[in-house]
Motif scaffolding. Structure first.
Motif, short mmCIF file in Angstrom:
data_model
loop_
_atom_site.label_atom_id
_atom_site.label_comp_id
_atom_site.label_asym_id
_atom_site.label_seq_id
_atom_site.Cartn_x
_atom_site.Cartn_y
_atom_site.Cartn_z
N LEU A 94 0.83 -1.21 0.00
CA LEU A 94 0.00 0.00 0.00
C LEU A 94 0.86 1.26 0.00
N ALA A 95 1.99 1.20 0.70
CA ALA A 95 2.90 2.36 0.72
C ALA A 95 3.47 2.63 -0.67
N GLY A 96 3.54 1.61 -1.49
CA GLY A 96 4.07 1.77 -2.85
C GLY A 96 3.17 2.58 -3.76
N PHE A 97 1.92 2.79 -3.36
CA PHE A 97 1.00 3.59 -4.17
C PHE A 97 1.13 5.09 -3.87
N VAL A 98 1.96 5.43 -2.90
CA VAL A 98 2.25 6.84 -2.62
C VAL A 98 3.43 7.25 -3.48
N PRO A 99 3.26 8.24 -4.36
CA PRO A 99 4.35 8.62 -5.27
C PRO A 99 5.65 8.97 -4.54
N SER A 100 6.72 8.33 -4.96
CA SER A 100 8.04 8.61 -4.42
C SER A 100 9.06 8.12 -5.44
N LEU A 101 10.27 8.59 -5.32
CA LEU A 101 11.34 8.19 -6.24
C LEU A 101 12.45 7.54 -5.43
N PRO A 102 12.56 6.19 -5.50
CA PRO A 102 13.60 5.51 -4.71
C PRO A 102 15.00 5.87 -5.19
N ASP A 103 15.96 5.70 -4.30
CA ASP A 103 17.35 5.96 -4.65
C ASP A 103 17.83 4.99 -5.71
N ASP A 104 18.83 5.43 -6.47
CA ASP A 104 19.44 4.54 -7.45
C ASP A 104 20.04 3.32 -6.75
N LEU A 105 20.01 2.18 -7.44
CA LEU A 105 20.44 0.92 -6.84
C LEU A 105 21.79 0.51 -7.42
N PRO A 106 22.85 0.47 -6.61
CA PRO A 106 24.15 0.03 -7.12
C PRO A 106 24.11 -1.45 -7.52
N VAL A 107 24.89 -1.81 -8.52
CA VAL A 107 24.99 -3.20 -8.96
C VAL A 107 26.29 -3.78 -8.42
N PRO A 108 26.22 -4.76 -7.51
CA PRO A 108 27.44 -5.29 -6.88
C PRO A 108 28.47 -5.82 -7.87
N SER A 109 28.00 -6.40 -8.98
CA SER A 109 28.92 -6.98 -9.95
C SER A 109 29.56 -5.94 -10.87
N GLY A 110 29.23 -4.68 -10.65
CA GLY A 110 29.76 -3.61 -11.48
C GLY A 110 28.77 -3.18 -12.54
N GLY A 111 29.12 -2.12 -13.24
CA GLY A 111 28.23 -1.62 -14.27
C GLY A 111 27.39 -0.47 -13.76
N ALA A 112 26.53 0.06 -14.64
CA ALA A 112 25.70 1.21 -14.30
C ALA A 112 24.68 0.83 -13.25
N PRO A 113 24.35 1.74 -12.34
CA PRO A 113 23.34 1.44 -11.32
C PRO A 113 21.94 1.35 -11.93
N ARG A 114 21.03 0.75 -11.18
CA ARG A 114 19.62 0.71 -11.60
C ARG A 114 18.98 2.03 -11.21
N ILE A 115 18.50 2.76 -12.20
CA ILE A 115 17.98 4.10 -11.98
C ILE A 115 16.45 4.05 -11.99
N ALA A 116 15.83 4.61 -10.96
CA ALA A 116 14.38 4.53 -10.82
C ALA A 116 13.66 5.20 -11.97
N THR A 117 14.16 6.36 -12.43
CA THR A 117 13.47 7.05 -13.52
C THR A 117 13.48 6.23 -14.81
N SER A 118 14.54 5.48 -15.04
CA SER A 118 14.58 4.62 -16.23
C SER A 118 13.56 3.49 -16.12
N SER A 119 13.39 2.95 -14.91
CA SER A 119 12.37 1.92 -14.70
C SER A 119 10.98 2.49 -14.91
N ILE A 120 10.75 3.71 -14.46
CA ILE A 120 9.45 4.34 -14.65
C ILE A 120 9.15 4.49 -16.14
N ILE A 121 10.12 4.96 -16.89
CA ILE A 121 9.93 5.15 -18.33
C ILE A 121 9.71 3.81 -19.02
N ALA A 122 10.41 2.75 -18.57
CA ALA A 122 10.20 1.42 -19.15
C ALA A 122 8.79 0.91 -18.86
#
Length: 434
Positions: free
Chosen positions: A182-210
């Protein structure tokens, strides 16, 4: 009662909803859950009005112009060059989409039979993989397309319900975390997620656009008028069509999208390597936590069944609307009926050629990048512009020109598609430049 409910669902909106609930949508929603848990559920609620109203508005063009195809209207009312540009971009892209969906079907089918390479087996040889792709595609052609439009609508509606049930079952256990959901239905922008194996982080805005891009597609806007015309839609049934759009593309597609996010958030987010997940195949292999105890082994099976069905429905819609476009631009009879042999021949050749090439999916990487860049950067915004122009034309819509609120939603969709294109363009440019 069940038969009556099912009959109320059947229609062009159910076909388009089923096609939108494809493997690409599964990937977008599942990875959003795997990476950001339930924090992006609000995006689904926000995008549904644009999806429902824009596609329903486009469908009215077909209902009010049952003898004129969408591309014929673009050619005569807007620009012949624009119609040809869109056709030349959409046809090869939809061919690649069809190839991709057949690859997903083949992989999911092997998983269902315990034959997948990730299940301890070596996978199929190239020859057998080609044979399986062709056989599965031939089965789809027979099941969905052999008896004309009415049968196709009923089969696609049934498949939509099957997908809905599969992902509901996979997501059910996640409902124990209802407060977090239910908390997920409140608009918010989570922090970017680092990838332990390296590479670009997971960006919330890119997920939203996808996630938004999973619903905003040119096939829905340009293909829906053909389906509505084939369904025999008329001005007397516009209100009924709108209700069906709300049910199929609003409630059913919306709930389905939420189920997939919840399944990913519950079964995958808690895993140490959740940031490393990059595709559906990786995620489905560890989906045992979706169901409890003795039923845990059914999680990957039910998920694979839903994924197989999702890929199948997207294949159907991608192929069907492509043939509409090609025949309409060629001045041929484009209606999908049991006795339109030209439609069936072109459709069969299109699907079976994609099936034969699907096992070589990774080969034309640069071509895929160029074509997908074109569809994102050019076609989606143009599709919105075309719909806006046509639904405000008295010569096309008569007394049913778009109301102010429909135009407002279409403009929001146009702006969203431009944002999506701008976000994707640098990535494609980077890939092209190597």
């Amino acid at each position: 009662m069940i038969v009556r409910i099912f009959s109320n669902l059947v229609g062009p909106a159910a076909v388009m909803a089923a096609g939108t609930m494809g493997a690409g949508a599964v990937a977008s929603f599942l990875l959003a859950g795997a990476w950001f848990r339930y924090d992006l559920l609000w995006v689904i609620v926000a995008m549904l009005p644009v999806f429902v109203i824009s596609v329903d508005t486009a469908s009215r063009i077909g209902a009010l112009n049952p003898t004129r195809g969408m591309f014929a209207l673009v050619r005569t009312r807007i620009s012949a060059a624009l119609a040809w540009l869109i056709l030349l971009l959409v046809v090869p892209v939809h061919f690649l989409v069809t190839m991709g969906q057949i690859s997903v079907m083949s992989s999911a089918f092997q998983t269902l039979l315990g034959m997948g390479a990730g299940q301890g087996g070596a996978g199929l040889s190239l020859g057998l993989d080609v044979l399986l792709s062709v056989v599965l595609s031939g089965a789809v052609l027979w099941l969905v397309f052999s008896r004309g439009y009415e049968r196709m609508q009923r089969v696609m509606t049934l498949l939509m319900v099957l997908m809905f049930v599969c992902f509901l079952v996979v997501a059910l256990r996640g409902l124990v975390e209802l407060p977090a959901i239910l908390a997920g239905f409140v608009p918010s922008l989570p922090d970017d997620l680092p990838v332990p194996s390296g590479g670009a982080p997971r960006i919330a805005t890119s997920s939203i656009i996808a996630m938004v891009g999973a619903a905003v597609a040119p096939a829905a806007l340009l293909g829906m008028p053909y389906m509505c015309a084939d369904d025999g839609g008329s001005r007397d049934e516009l209100s009924k069509a709108f209700r069906q759009a709300i049910i199929n593309m609003g409630f059913i597609f919306g709930a389905y999208a939420m189920f997939v996010v919840i399944a990913g958030g519950y079964a995958l987010y808690s895993l140490p390597e959740h940031a490393d997940f990059a595709d559906v195949a990786q995620a489905s292999a560890v989906f045992r936590d979706a169901l409890p105890g003795m039923f845990s082994t059914l999680g990957p099976i039910i998920f694979s069944l839903g994924l197989f069905t999702a890929a199948m429905t997207t294949l159907v819609v991608a192929a069907q609307v492509t043939i509409y476009f090609m025949l309409d631009m060629g001045g041929k009879e484009w209606r999908f009926s049991a006795d339109n042999r030209l439609y069936h021949r072109v459709l069969s050749g299109f699907v079976l050629a994609a099936a034969a090439l699907a096992p070589f999916w990774d080969f034309p990487a640069l071509l895929k990048v160029i074509l997908l860049m074109g569809i994102n950067v050019i076609v989606i915004p143009l599709a919105f512009i075309i719909v806006i122009v046509l639904v405000n034309s008295r010569a096309v819509m008569g007394e049913f020109q778009a109301e102010w609120w429909r135009n407002l939603v279409l403009v929001v969709g146009l702006l969203t598609s431009i944002v999506l294109a701008v976000d994707k363009a640098p990535h494609y440019f980077q890939l092209l430049m190597g």
